[in-house]
Design a protein around this motif. Structure first.
Motif, PDB file in Angstrom:
ATOM      1  N   ILE A   1      58.441  21.898 -25.972  1.00 36.33           N
ATOM      2  CA  ILE A   1      59.813  22.312 -25.718  1.00 36.33           C
ATOM      3  C   ILE A   1      60.747  21.251 -26.294  1.00 36.33           C
ATOM      4  N   ALA A   2      61.710  21.679 -27.102  1.00 39.83           N
ATOM      5  CA  ALA A   2      62.676  20.769 -27.706  1.00 39.83           C
ATOM      6  C   ALA A   2      63.605  20.212 -26.628  1.00 39.83           C
ATOM      7  N   ASN A   3      63.874  18.927 -26.700  1.00 40.49           N
ATOM      8  CA  ASN A   3      64.747  18.275 -25.710  1.00 40.49           C
ATOM      9  C   ASN A   3      66.174  18.814 -25.727  1.00 40.49           C
ATOM     10  N   ILE A   4      66.732  18.977 -26.890  1.00 41.64           N
ATOM     11  CA  ILE A   4      68.139  19.336 -26.976  1.00 41.64           C
ATOM     12  C   ILE A   4      68.390  20.814 -26.688  1.00 41.64           C
ATOM     13  N   SER A   5      67.602  21.691 -27.311  1.00 43.17           N
ATOM     14  CA  SER A   5      67.864  23.124 -27.179  1.00 43.17           C
ATOM     15  C   SER A   5      67.018  23.817 -26.121  1.00 43.17           C
ATOM     16  N   ALA A   6      65.980  23.161 -25.646  1.00 43.96           N
ATOM     17  CA  ALA A   6      65.018  23.748 -24.705  1.00 43.96           C
ATOM     18  C   ALA A   6      64.281  24.936 -25.316  1.00 43.96           C
ATOM     19  N   ALA A   7      64.300  25.028 -26.641  1.00 44.21           N
ATOM     20  CA  ALA A   7      63.578  26.090 -27.334  1.00 44.21           C
ATOM     21  C   ALA A   7      62.112  25.699 -27.473  1.00 44.21           C
ATOM     22  N   THR A   8      61.246  26.687 -27.507  1.00 41.14           N
ATOM     23  CA  THR A   8      59.832  26.430 -27.735  1.00 41.14           C
ATOM     24  C   THR A   8      59.626  26.075 -29.202  1.00 41.14           C
ATOM     25  N   VAL A   9      58.866  25.026 -29.451  1.00 40.93           N
ATOM     26  CA  VAL A   9      58.565  24.597 -30.814  1.00 40.93           C
ATOM     27  C   VAL A   9      57.050  24.629 -31.012  1.00 40.93           C
ATOM     28  N   HIS A  10      56.645  24.872 -32.244  1.00 44.81           N
ATOM     29  CA  HIS A  10      55.226  24.980 -32.569  1.00 44.81           C
ATOM     30  C   HIS A  10      54.922  24.117 -33.792  1.00 44.81           C
ATOM     31  N   ALA A  11      53.711  23.595 -33.830  1.00 42.17           N
ATOM     32  CA  ALA A  11      53.219  22.899 -35.014  1.00 42.17           C
ATOM     33  C   ALA A  11      51.804  23.387 -35.285  1.00 42.17           C
ATOM     34  N   TYR A  12      51.429  23.424 -36.556  1.00 45.61           N
ATOM     35  CA  TYR A  12      50.159  23.974 -36.974  1.00 45.61           C
ATOM     36  C   TYR A  12      49.670  23.147 -38.157  1.00 45.61           C
ATOM     37  N   LYS A  13      48.425  22.739 -38.124  1.00 47.21           N
ATOM     38  CA  LYS A  13      47.853  21.996 -39.257  1.00 47.21           C
ATOM     39  C   LYS A  13      46.401  22.406 -39.416  1.00 47.21           C
ATOM     40  N   ARG A  14      46.026  22.747 -40.637  1.00 47.02           N
ATOM     41  CA  ARG A  14      44.645  23.119 -40.935  1.00 47.02           C
ATOM     42  C   ARG A  14      43.984  21.950 -41.667  1.00 47.02           C
ATOM     43  N   TYR A  15      42.786  21.573 -41.202  1.00 47.35           N
ATOM     44  CA  TYR A  15      42.006  20.503 -41.817  1.00 47.35           C
ATOM     45  C   TYR A  15      40.697  21.068 -42.340  1.00 47.35           C
ATOM     46  N   LYS A  16      40.269  20.607 -43.485  1.00 42.81           N
ATOM     47  CA  LYS A  16      38.959  20.941 -44.037  1.00 42.81           C
ATOM     48  C   LYS A  16      37.965  19.873 -43.585  1.00 42.81           C
ATOM     49  N   ALA A  17      36.688  20.191 -43.618  1.00 46.78           N
ATOM     50  CA  ALA A  17      35.660  19.229 -43.198  1.00 46.78           C
ATOM     51  C   ALA A  17      35.760  17.936 -44.007  1.00 46.78           C
ATOM     52  N   GLY A  18      36.123  18.037 -45.285  1.00 46.52           N
ATOM     53  CA  GLY A  18      36.259  16.851 -46.132  1.00 46.52           C
ATOM     54  C   GLY A  18      37.433  15.963 -45.770  1.00 46.52           C
ATOM     55  N   ASP A  19      38.370  16.477 -44.951  1.00 47.11           N
ATOM     56  CA  ASP A  19      39.508  15.670 -44.503  1.00 47.11           C
ATOM     57  C   ASP A  19      39.119  14.684 -43.401  1.00 47.11           C
ATOM     58  N   VAL A  20      37.990  14.934 -42.756  1.00 49.14           N
ATOM     59  CA  VAL A  20      37.558  14.104 -41.631  1.00 49.14           C
ATOM     60  C   VAL A  20      36.957  12.808 -42.170  1.00 49.14           C
ATOM     61  N   LEU A  21      37.425  11.685 -41.643  1.00 47.05           N
ATOM     62  CA  LEU A  21      36.900  10.375 -42.025  1.00 47.05           C
ATOM     63  C   LEU A  21      35.966   9.896 -40.917  1.00 47.05           C
ATOM     64  N   ILE A  22      34.689   9.810 -41.213  1.00 41.22           N
ATOM     65  CA  ILE A  22      33.691   9.391 -40.228  1.00 41.22           C
ATOM     66  C   ILE A  22      33.733   7.867 -40.115  1.00 41.22           C
ATOM     67  N   GLY A  23      33.837   7.372 -38.877  1.00 37.52           N
ATOM     68  CA  GLY A  23      33.825   5.931 -38.638  1.00 37.52           C
ATOM     69  C   GLY A  23      35.193   5.276 -38.685  1.00 37.52           C
ATOM     70  N   TYR A  24      36.252   6.084 -38.661  1.00 31.77           N
ATOM     71  CA  TYR A  24      37.617   5.556 -38.691  1.00 31.77           C
ATOM     72  C   TYR A  24      38.416   6.096 -37.516  1.00 31.77           C
ATOM     73  N   GLU A  25      39.472   5.394 -37.180  1.00 33.10           N
ATOM     74  CA  GLU A  25      40.391   5.838 -36.137  1.00 33.10           C
ATOM     75  C   GLU A  25      41.812   5.552 -36.610  1.00 33.10           C
ATOM     76  N   HIS A  26      42.780   6.192 -35.956  1.00 33.29           N
ATOM     77  CA  HIS A  26      44.173   5.945 -36.313  1.00 33.29           C
ATOM     78  C   HIS A  26      44.570   4.519 -35.961  1.00 33.29           C
ATOM     79  N   ALA A  27      45.333   3.899 -36.816  1.00 32.59           N
ATOM     80  CA  ALA A  27      45.847   2.553 -36.557  1.00 32.59           C
ATOM     81  C   ALA A  27      46.869   2.629 -35.421  1.00 32.59           C
ATOM     82  N   SER A  28      46.962   1.568 -34.665  1.00 26.87           N
ATOM     83  CA  SER A  28      47.937   1.513 -33.581  1.00 26.87           C
ATOM     84  C   SER A  28      49.342   1.435 -34.159  1.00 26.87           C
ATOM     85  N   LEU A  29      50.247   2.179 -33.569  1.00 30.26           N
ATOM     86  CA  LEU A  29      51.645   2.127 -33.977  1.00 30.26           C
ATOM     87  C   LEU A  29      52.390   1.002 -33.275  1.00 30.26           C
TER      88      LEU A  29
END
Length: 131
Positions: A74-102
């Motif tokens: 839910i968007a903070n300002i408008s209270a509207a429902t928001v959606h996100a969608y992302k498709r990943y292929k098997a080759g996009d997966v990195l085995i043995g890695y993790e996201h860096a800390s922000l």
């Protein structure tokens, strides 16, 4: 093609209420593994077999060609429902890695800061073994 729900172990960030972090454990119930891999894990007492602790074995036991991540909020300002969608292929997966800390500690103020430039960076997981 089939769509299955993947259970997440972690689904929120301890410092930020609006940052979402998801983690799926590859175990005997994981729909991302082949049936043979899930059975081997069950026979191994629910533990990942030691001889599979390398990127090649992990990739060999995965059973998907692509996966889709969908988020709804839910968007903070408008209270509207928001959606996100992302498709990943098997080759996009990195085995043995993790996201860096922000997060980092500012050297002058000792306050926690967020470096948004690291949002897409990955680092090798503890213990090494990345592909």
């Amino acid at each position: 093609t089939s769509y299955v729900k993947v259970n997440l172990v972690e689904f929120e960030h301890p410092f930020f209420s609006r940052v979402w972090h998801g983690c799926h454990r590859l175990n005997a119930q994981s729909p991302l593994l082949s049936p043979a891999a899930r059975e081997r894990i069950r026979r191994n007492g629910g533990d990942w077999p030691v001889d599979w602790c390398n990127p090649e074995s992990v990739r060999d036991n995965l059973m998907f060609s692509d996966f889709i991540v969908t988020l709804t909020g839910i968007a903070n300002i408008s209270a509207a429902t928001v959606h996100a969608y992302k498709r990943y292929k098997a080759g996009d997966v990195l085995i043995g890695y993790e996201h860096a800390s922000l997060l980092y500690k500012h050297p002058d103020t000792n306050r926690l800061k967020v470096d948004h430039n690291l949002a897409h960076d990955v680092i090798m997981q503890r213990g090494g073994g990345g592909e």
